[in-house]
Scaffold this motif. Structure first.
Motif, PDB file in Angstrom:
ATOM      1  N   TRP A   1       0.823  -1.223   0.000  1.00  0.00           N
ATOM      2  CA  TRP A   1       0.000   0.000   0.000  1.00  0.00           C
ATOM      3  C   TRP A   1       0.849   1.262   0.000  1.00  0.00           C
ATOM      4  O   TRP A   1       0.509   2.250  -0.626  1.00  0.00           O
TER       5      TRP A   1
ATOM      6  N   GLY B   1      -4.170 -10.547   2.857  1.00  0.00           N
ATOM      7  CA  GLY B   1      -5.604 -10.248   2.866  1.00  0.00           C
ATOM      8  C   GLY B   1      -5.879  -9.085   1.942  1.00  0.00           C
ATOM      9  O   GLY B   1      -5.866  -9.218   0.718  1.00  0.00           O
TER      10      GLY B   1
ATOM     11  N   GLY C   1       1.179 -13.881   9.955  1.00  0.00           N
ATOM     12  CA  GLY C   1       1.327 -14.911   8.921  1.00  0.00           C
ATOM     13  C   GLY C   1       2.550 -15.790   9.082  1.00  0.00           C
ATOM     14  O   GLY C   1       2.879 -16.552   8.167  1.00  0.00           O
TER      15      GLY C   1
ATOM     16  N   ILE D   1      -4.716 -17.985   8.960  1.00  0.00           N
ATOM     17  CA  ILE D   1      -6.055 -17.827   9.537  1.00  0.00           C
ATOM     18  C   ILE D   1      -7.060 -17.935   8.390  1.00  0.00           C
ATOM     19  O   ILE D   1      -6.968 -17.197   7.400  1.00  0.00           O
TER      20      ILE D   1
ATOM     21  N   GLU E   1       0.490  -0.791  16.851  1.00  0.00           N
ATOM     22  CA  GLU E   1      -0.620  -1.540  16.251  1.00  0.00           C
ATOM     23  C   GLU E   1      -0.327  -2.037  14.836  1.00  0.00           C
ATOM     24  O   GLU E   1      -1.055  -2.882  14.333  1.00  0.00           O
TER      25      GLU E   1
HETATM   26  P1  FAD Z   1      -2.445  -7.512   4.728  1.00  0.00           P
HETATM   27  O1  FAD Z   1      -1.845  -6.175   4.520  1.00  0.00           O
HETATM   28  O2  FAD Z   1      -2.832  -8.267   3.529  1.00  0.00           O
HETATM   29  O3  FAD Z   1      -1.462  -8.396   5.625  1.00  0.00           O
HETATM   30  C1  FAD Z   1      -0.936  -7.901   6.825  1.00  0.00           C
HETATM   31  C2  FAD Z   1      -0.123  -9.016   7.514  1.00  0.00           C
HETATM   32  O4  FAD Z   1      -0.984 -10.074   7.912  1.00  0.00           O
HETATM   33  C3  FAD Z   1       0.918  -9.658   6.618  1.00  0.00           C
HETATM   34  O5  FAD Z   1       2.015 -10.038   7.403  1.00  0.00           O
HETATM   35  C4  FAD Z   1       0.219 -10.898   6.074  1.00  0.00           C
HETATM   36  O6  FAD Z   1       1.137 -11.918   5.733  1.00  0.00           O
HETATM   37  C5  FAD Z   1      -0.654 -11.293   7.251  1.00  0.00           C
HETATM   38  N1  FAD Z   1      -1.931 -11.916   6.880  1.00  0.00           N
HETATM   39  C6  FAD Z   1      -2.943 -11.365   6.144  1.00  0.00           C
HETATM   40  N2  FAD Z   1      -3.989 -12.202   6.096  1.00  0.00           N
HETATM   41  C7  FAD Z   1      -3.625 -13.306   6.802  1.00  0.00           C
HETATM   42  C8  FAD Z   1      -4.292 -14.533   7.103  1.00  0.00           C
HETATM   43  N3  FAD Z   1      -5.536 -14.780   6.687  1.00  0.00           N
HETATM   44  N4  FAD Z   1      -3.634 -15.458   7.845  1.00  0.00           N
HETATM   45  C9  FAD Z   1      -2.370 -15.216   8.295  1.00  0.00           C
HETATM   46  N5  FAD Z   1      -1.698 -14.075   8.028  1.00  0.00           N
HETATM   47  C10 FAD Z   1      -2.325 -13.137   7.291  1.00  0.00           C
HETATM   48  N6  FAD Z   1      -3.805  -0.600  11.354  1.00  0.00           N
HETATM   49  C11 FAD Z   1      -4.235  -0.482  12.638  1.00  0.00           C
HETATM   50  O7  FAD Z   1      -3.977  -1.367  13.452  1.00  0.00           O
HETATM   51  N7  FAD Z   1      -4.945   0.627  13.033  1.00  0.00           N
HETATM   52  C12 FAD Z   1      -5.258   1.633  12.190  1.00  0.00           C
HETATM   53  O8  FAD Z   1      -5.889   2.600  12.586  1.00  0.00           O
HETATM   54  C13 FAD Z   1      -4.833   1.508  10.831  1.00  0.00           C
HETATM   55  N8  FAD Z   1      -5.136   2.471   9.939  1.00  0.00           N
HETATM   56  C14 FAD Z   1      -4.744   2.310   8.641  1.00  0.00           C
HETATM   57  C15 FAD Z   1      -5.090   3.301   7.711  1.00  0.00           C
HETATM   58  C16 FAD Z   1      -4.723   3.176   6.384  1.00  0.00           C
HETATM   59  C17 FAD Z   1      -5.126   4.236   5.386  1.00  0.00           C
HETATM   60  C18 FAD Z   1      -3.991   2.033   5.958  1.00  0.00           C
HETATM   61  C19 FAD Z   1      -3.596   1.838   4.540  1.00  0.00           C
HETATM   62  C20 FAD Z   1      -3.635   1.061   6.877  1.00  0.00           C
HETATM   63  C21 FAD Z   1      -3.997   1.186   8.214  1.00  0.00           C
HETATM   64  N9  FAD Z   1      -3.664   0.218   9.164  1.00  0.00           N
HETATM   65  C22 FAD Z   1      -4.086   0.344  10.459  1.00  0.00           C
HETATM   66  C23 FAD Z   1      -2.832  -0.944   8.785  1.00  0.00           C
HETATM   67  C24 FAD Z   1      -3.629  -2.114   8.153  1.00  0.00           C
HETATM   68  O9  FAD Z   1      -4.813  -1.692   7.598  1.00  0.00           O
HETATM   69  C25 FAD Z   1      -3.916  -3.168   9.168  1.00  0.00           C
HETATM   70  O10 FAD Z   1      -2.696  -3.699   9.579  1.00  0.00           O
HETATM   71  C26 FAD Z   1      -4.823  -4.319   8.670  1.00  0.00           C
HETATM   72  O11 FAD Z   1      -5.156  -5.076   9.810  1.00  0.00           O
HETATM   73  C27 FAD Z   1      -4.202  -5.223   7.624  1.00  0.00           C
HETATM   74  O12 FAD Z   1      -5.220  -6.034   7.041  1.00  0.00           O
HETATM   75  P2  FAD Z   1      -5.049  -6.613   5.562  1.00  0.00           P
HETATM   76  O13 FAD Z   1      -6.166  -7.561   5.302  1.00  0.00           O
HETATM   77  O14 FAD Z   1      -4.893  -5.515   4.580  1.00  0.00           O
HETATM   78  O15 FAD Z   1      -3.691  -7.425   5.727  1.00  0.00           O
END
Ligand code: FAD
Length: 467
Positions: free
Chosen positions: A30, A68, A200, A205, A425
């Protein structure tokens, strides 16, 4: 490698094994900071298919990066540049399996987008109290894998606090069905809590059972202007005492963060005149709109009288509330528009925040004159996004290349005397792996390595991340 690809196609169908064309939606993160190259993007549609993919990878010794919504901010969910890793996308696993109104639980697959789950709960008059600016794209699997926080932690806790059960595919390709909706279940080691926040590296998950709550009758938002961060902390203390569990959000925004929003999203109204600090407060109430507004007005009148607030406004409609939240949620986007920056997702005891920021701002200006501090975050949780933008008019990429390490060291070292954390976080991913090795105690690191070796002895799952 063609044998692996053949076996992967047999596991999930040829159409779900992507090797050609533009794969940047999965291979570029991202922040546009990490661009990898995968052996294939594999998109299973069921838990059984995830297990089959992992068994194929284990058999061929191919490493796997789960993904994800690809909104992670620490480079944990994209492959490395070797072209040898499987990018396992959970996005097709997007079914809500059950909502239990009486037990107040929702069971959903890992690839469900967070916002879709919020809507599914709301349709049943229930609240899924996890909320972050990326909720339109991030998935519940990613939220749990990173133990996401967001804007409601103050009242409801992190993703971990909202999770009762998990379904996980292990590194051996077995399925652990831990999808319980029990609030009490002391039956040995807590496997669920091992996988939550493991990014991961310990298992995939595939589904989760989450806690819900009744929808509040009213949610009210207010904005308050403060002269100092210490005043914001004083307002937080007041709000906690007066609103109790009704206080569901307390976000702080520094002047420069809001300047960036005004510059890059000029159509968004600013709502209050400029002040060094602006606080966004949210109250959720079971009694309805009018009593909630009255409580807010009384709190803010008190704060204005004792001087910790210099100006304030209570939103008078849902549309106004949304506009105030949009200001807050636009900060990361405005920062991305401004260009590359050094992100710090830190946490401190709330009582130490004002002193930490004053001292660290001064140290940064002394060491790197002209740097611009984009400071905002979840003050109610002691969590700041204390980000550093290069001085105006300088080449931001060159600034990062030359100074990022020194800036990080300054900020992270400054946390130590206050008992703070260098990752509140967002997690560790690739970005903070070396910091973890440096800053975590040898005993904690040894325990983490033993857990990794026990659960993933071949080192197949997301290698080079976290540890
Ligand atoms: P991904 O980015 O796809 O993966 C994140 C991690 O999790 C990677 O290590 C991946 O390997 C692992 N993973 C993903 N899915 C699985 C699965 N099913 N099983 C095992 N491992 C897996 N985060 C916060 O905590 N608080 C906030 O307020 C916040 N605000 C944000 C605002 C913006 C604009 C953006 C872009 C990001 C923000 N984030 C925030 C960060 C992010 O959104 C979070 O970390 C979110 O939880 C990631 O989810 P995702 O599905 O996009 O995971």
């Amino acid at each position: 490698m063609s044998a692996v690809l053949d076996d992967l196609r047999a596991a999930v169908g040829a159409a779900q094994v992507l090797t050609d064309g533009d794969l940047s939606a999965w291979e570029l993160d991202w922040r546009r900071r990490w661009r990898g190259k995968s052996l294939a993007v594999v998109r299973p549609g069921s838990t059984a298919e995830v297990a089959a993919v992992i068994r194929v990878c284990a058999q061929h010794g191919v490493t796997v990066v789960p993904q994800g919504g690809n909104t992670g901010l620490v480079g944990g969910g994209v492959p490395d540049a070797s072209g040898s890793q499987v990018l396992l996308s959970l996005q097709r696993m997007n079914r809500v399996r059950a909502i239990d109104d009486a037990n107040l639980t929702l069971t959903a697959e890992a690839g469900c987008v967070l916002q879709a789950l919020q809507h599914a709960a709301r349709e049943r008059g229930l609240l899924l109290p996890l909320s972050l600016a990326a909720e339109g794209s991030c998935t519940i699997g990613g939220n749990l894998a990173t133990n996401a926080g967001g804007t409601q932690v103050l009242r409801w806790g992190n993703a971990r606090d909202l999770c009762l059960g998990l379904e996980v595919v292990t590194a051996a390709g077995e399925v652990w069905d831990g999808l319980t909706g029990l609030r009490k279940d002391n039956t040995g080691y807590d496997l669920r809590d091992l996988f939550i926040g493991s990014e991961g590296t310990l298992g995939i998950i595939t589904a989760a059972t989450l806690k819900l709550a009744p929808l509040p009758a009213a949610t009210t938002t207010a904005l308050a202007a403060c002269q100092t961060l210490a005043d914001c902390v004083a307002l937080l203390k007041k709000a906690r005492h007066r609103l109790g569990a009704g206080l569901t959000g307390f976000e702080v925004m520094g002047r420069f963060a809001l300047d960036l929003v005004a510059q890059h999203f000029p159509a968004l109204p600013r709502a209050l005149p400029q002040a060094p600090w602006t606080v966004l407060l949210e109250q959720s109430d079971t009694e309805g709109e009018a009593p909630a507004r009255e409580r807010f007005e009384a709190l803010l009148a008190d704060a204005l009288e004792d001087g910790c607030v210099v100006d304030a406004v209570v939103a008078s409609s849902l549309a106004q509330s949304k506009a105030l939240w949009q200001l807050r949620e636009s900060i990361p986007l405005a920062q991305a528009e401004e260009g590359p920056n050094i992100k710090h997702d830190i946490s401190l005891p709330v009582s130490a925040i004002a002193e930490f920021v004053a001292a660290t701002d001064a140290a940064l200006q002394a060491g790197f004159p002209g740097v611009r501090l984009v400071n905002f975050g979840h003050l109610g949780d002691g969590n700041l996004h204390y980000n550093v933008q290069a001085p105006a008019g300088t080449d931001m990429l060159a600034f990062l290349a030359e100074h990022e390490h020194a800036v990080n060291t300054l900020v992270f070292d400054a946390l130590t005397p206050f008992g703070g954390s260098f990752s509140a976080e967002h997690g560790i991913g690739a970005l903070k792996r070396d910091e973890l090795a440096l800053r975590k105690s040898p005993v904690a690191l040894a325990l983490m390595r033993s857990i990794k070796a026990a659960l993933d002895p071949q080192g197949l799952l997301n290698p080079g991340r976290v540890l």
